[in-house]
Design a protein around this motif. Structure first.
Motif, PDB file in Angstrom:
ATOM      1  N   GLU A  42      -2.683   2.558  -6.551  1.00  0.00           N
ATOM      2  CA  GLU A  42      -3.720   2.111  -5.978  1.00  0.00           C
ATOM      3  C   GLU A  42      -3.201   0.371  -5.461  1.00  0.00           C
ATOM      4  O   GLU A  42      -3.952  -0.353  -6.217  1.00  0.00           O
ATOM      5  CB  GLU A  42      -4.795   2.139  -6.795  1.00  0.00           C
ATOM      6  N   ASN A 150      -9.335  -1.324   7.302  1.00  0.00           N
ATOM      7  CA  ASN A 150      -8.760  -0.935   6.112  1.00  0.00           C
ATOM      8  C   ASN A 150      -9.163  -1.064   4.613  1.00  0.00           C
ATOM      9  O   ASN A 150      -9.456  -0.094   4.037  1.00  0.00           O
ATOM     10  CB  ASN A 150      -7.043  -1.394   6.045  1.00  0.00           C
ATOM     11  N   ARG A 154     -11.696   1.386   4.631  1.00  0.00           N
ATOM     12  CA  ARG A 154     -10.915   2.618   4.521  1.00  0.00           C
ATOM     13  C   ARG A 154     -10.606   3.098   5.387  1.00  0.00           C
ATOM     14  O   ARG A 154     -10.346   4.544   5.265  1.00  0.00           O
ATOM     15  CB  ARG A 154     -11.599   3.527   3.295  1.00  0.00           C
ATOM     16  N   LEU A 196      -3.420   5.240   4.428  1.00  0.00           N
ATOM     17  CA  LEU A 196      -4.359   4.316   3.916  1.00  0.00           C
ATOM     18  C   LEU A 196      -3.579   3.060   3.137  1.00  0.00           C
ATOM     19  O   LEU A 196      -4.310   2.003   3.646  1.00  0.00           O
ATOM     20  CB  LEU A 196      -5.315   4.874   2.921  1.00  0.00           C
ATOM     21  N   HIS A 197      -2.606   3.237   2.532  1.00  0.00           N
ATOM     22  CA  HIS A 197      -2.286   2.437   1.671  1.00  0.00           C
ATOM     23  C   HIS A 197      -0.820   1.728   2.094  1.00  0.00           C
ATOM     24  O   HIS A 197      -0.227   0.739   1.571  1.00  0.00           O
ATOM     25  CB  HIS A 197      -2.088   2.650   0.384  1.00  0.00           C
TER      26      HIS A 197
END
Length: 233
Positions: A42, A150, A154, A196-197
């Motif tokens: 994360e 982002n 998200r 996403l990451h």
């Protein structure tokens, strides 16, 4: 379209960086992100903020400055002004005084107050969730808009800074002569489940491992998947 422009467009379509990766290359890229995800499931941005508005301000202030430097200046600013209304009321001169340790602080103070005013006038004080609306604000470019979309909302956007530009061209993931070209290339090759990451993993990797002057390849978790010729191992 002129003949020359048409030829250039055809060449761009055929350029390697504009093609989908082969099966073997897709497998390599998948493994790169799988390893980065295992190390840091994360990932988080390193700018401090309290809400989407203060995130936007922090990212604007971070242009040509370090996150650490911005984080030292913003607590006092955000204590006094954590909404567009409070920022406008604070005024450009006071904002300038609070962020004077940050590079280009005069222009940034002007932009922060101006964008706050436009957020009130155009968006009811809320942060818009489209890139076009964000980039219409003073001091907000494509990279800043992508970061806000982002982190705050998200959206699977990829904000290409100097670290991502370097890492993407070195590994390579997506080669490109401009941040926009690298962004487009990464959007094509990054597997959807990692989108996403992706920009956080690449920024952190570039900041702390794949450094500009001397990459720390001996402790890199993806060194065996990297094709950079100047590796330090």
């Amino acid at each position: 379209m002129t003949e020359t422009n048409a030829q250039n467009a055809r060449r761009a379509k055929r350029a390697p960086e504009n093609r989908r990766p082969s099966a073997a290359e897709a497998k390599r890229i998948e493994e790169i992100f799988a390893r980065l995800a295992r190390v840091n499931p994360e990932p988080k941005g390193e700018l401090h903020y309290v809400n989407p508005f203060t995130l936007l301000v922090a990212v604007v202030l971070s242009a040509q400055a370090t996150d650490a430097g911005v984080n030292k200046a913003t607590p006092a600013l955000f204590t006094l002004a954590d909404t567009p209304q409070k920022m406008v009321a604070l005024g450009e001169e006071r904002v300038r005084d609070l962020i004077k340790t940050i590079g280009l602080f005069r222009g940034k103070a002007k932009n922060v107050v101006a964008l706050s005013r436009l957020l009130i006038e155009r968006h009811g004080g809320e942060i818009p969730q489209t890139r076009d609306e964000l980039t219409a604000l003073p001091g907000v470019g494509r990279k800043t808009a992508n970061v806000v979309l982002n982190i705050a909302f998200r959206h699977p956007t990829i904000a290409v800074d100097t670290h991502i530009f370097r890492v993407s061209n070195r590994l390579p993931l997506a080669k490109g002569a401009t941040p926009e070209a690298v962004e487009a290339g990464l959007e094509r090759v990054v597997p959807e489940k990692y989108r996403l990451h992706a920009h956080h993993w690449l920024i952190l990797h570039g900041r702390y491992v794949c450094k500009a002057r001397k990459p720390e390849c001996p402790r890199c978790v993806i060194a065996d998947l990297c094709r950079f010729k100047a590796k330090t191992i």
